[in-house]
Design a protein around this motif. Structure first.
Motif, PDB file in Angstrom:
ATOM      1  N   GLU A  17       0.822  -1.201   0.000  1.00 38.98           N
ATOM      2  CA  GLU A  17       0.000   0.000   0.000  1.00 38.98           C
ATOM      3  C   GLU A  17       0.866   1.266   0.000  1.00 38.98           C
ATOM      4  OE1 GLU A  17      -0.508  -2.675   1.822  1.00 38.98           O
ATOM      5  OE2 GLU A  17      -2.535  -3.335   1.281  1.00 38.98           O
ATOM      6  N   THR A 118      -3.737   0.826   4.214  1.00 41.99           N
ATOM      7  CA  THR A 118      -3.325  -0.004   5.346  1.00 41.99           C
ATOM      8  C   THR A 118      -1.844  -0.283   5.190  1.00 41.99           C
ATOM      9  OG1 THR A 118      -3.781  -2.075   4.191  1.00 41.99           O
ATOM     10  CG2 THR A 118      -5.558  -1.165   5.541  1.00 41.99           C
ATOM     11  N   ARG A 125      -3.044  -3.937  13.679  1.00 46.60           N
ATOM     12  CA  ARG A 125      -4.024  -2.853  13.642  1.00 46.60           C
ATOM     13  C   ARG A 125      -4.896  -2.852  14.890  1.00 46.60           C
ATOM     14  NH1 ARG A 125      -4.429  -3.610   8.245  1.00 46.60           N
ATOM     15  NH2 ARG A 125      -6.222  -4.980   8.427  1.00 46.60           N
ATOM     16  N   SER A 130      -5.064   1.940  13.692  1.00 48.90           N
ATOM     17  CA  SER A 130      -4.713   2.278  12.325  1.00 48.90           C
ATOM     18  C   SER A 130      -4.003   3.627  12.248  1.00 48.90           C
ATOM     19  CB  SER A 130      -5.968   2.315  11.455  1.00 48.90           C
ATOM     20  OG  SER A 130      -5.657   2.848  10.190  1.00 48.90           O
ATOM     21  N   THR A 132      -3.163   5.073   9.473  1.00 53.39           N
ATOM     22  CA  THR A 132      -3.824   5.828   8.405  1.00 53.39           C
ATOM     23  C   THR A 132      -5.076   6.533   8.923  1.00 53.39           C
ATOM     24  OG1 THR A 132      -2.959   4.345   6.714  1.00 53.39           O
ATOM     25  CG2 THR A 132      -4.876   5.650   6.119  1.00 53.39           C
ATOM     26  N   GLU A 133      -5.862   5.825   9.715  1.00 52.90           N
ATOM     27  CA  GLU A 133      -7.083   6.428  10.267  1.00 52.90           C
ATOM     28  C   GLU A 133      -6.739   7.636  11.133  1.00 52.90           C
ATOM     29  OE1 GLU A 133     -10.501   5.280  13.486  1.00 52.90           O
ATOM     30  OE2 GLU A 133      -9.777   3.681  12.169  1.00 52.90           O
ATOM     31  N   LYS A 147      -6.028   3.960  -2.225  1.00 58.25           N
ATOM     32  CA  LYS A 147      -6.701   2.664  -2.158  1.00 58.25           C
ATOM     33  C   LYS A 147      -6.655   1.921  -3.481  1.00 58.25           C
ATOM     34  CE  LYS A 147     -10.088   4.271   1.200  1.00 58.25           C
ATOM     35  NZ  LYS A 147     -11.515   4.370   1.510  1.00 58.25           N
TER      36      LYS A 147
END
Length: 158
Positions: A17, A118, A125, A130, A132-133, A147
């Motif tokens: 990713e 991700t 996670r 996360s 990224t979150e 994505k």
């Protein structure tokens, strides 16, 4: 007026990713004549949990050296494959969440973070949360969560 991004941060953790995020970042940087900062974060706290606190200076030095080599390989590939040279590498210690979202962009004046959807495996996670979150919610600059492949098609098997 169309936003032109000039200083793009791409966190690299070795995941597929992150590689997709880099490919898209290079395309955006070329269109905008922008600079890319590649960032690898060494979370020594995570390693100390995994190894019962037995992490010493030699291990940290080796981790730092490995991260530097990893990023240098990415830069070499970007130059050879994409003809892109306006790229700088950085290795930092700390919490990936806060370093990516706030600390690094504040220091380097990034106006866009391009990050993979991700990076950690599912178990990590749950335990770590996360990155990224967190970055998407708390980052100082704009965030683009990658994505899809470079041609915007869904990643197979995801």
């Amino acid at each position: 007026m169309l936003q032109e991004y000039r200083n793009i941060l791409v966190p690299m953790d070795g995941s597929d990713e992150a590689e997709l995020a880099l490919a898209k970042a290079i395309a955006v940087a070329k269109r905008n004549q922008a600079h890319i900062d590649l960032l690898n974060i060494l979370d020594t706290k995570q390693y100390s949990y995994n190894y019962a606190g037995l992490i010493d200076g030699d291990v940290i030095y080796k981790m730092s050296e490995d991260a530097q080599d990893y990023l240098e390989g990415i830069v070499k590939r970007a130059k050879e494959k994409d003809g892109f040279t306006d790229i700088t590498i950085h290795v930092r210690f700390g919490s990936p969440k806060t370093v990516i979202a706030q600390d690094f962009p504040a220091e380097h004046h990034n106006d866009l973070i391009m990050i993979g959807a991700t990076g950690l495996n599912a178990v990590e996670r749950v335990l770590v949360g996360s990155v990224t979150e967190y970055v998407n919610r708390h980052a100082l600059p704009d965030v683009l969560v990658v994505k899809t492949e470079l041609d915007n098609h869904q990643i197979l098997g995801k």
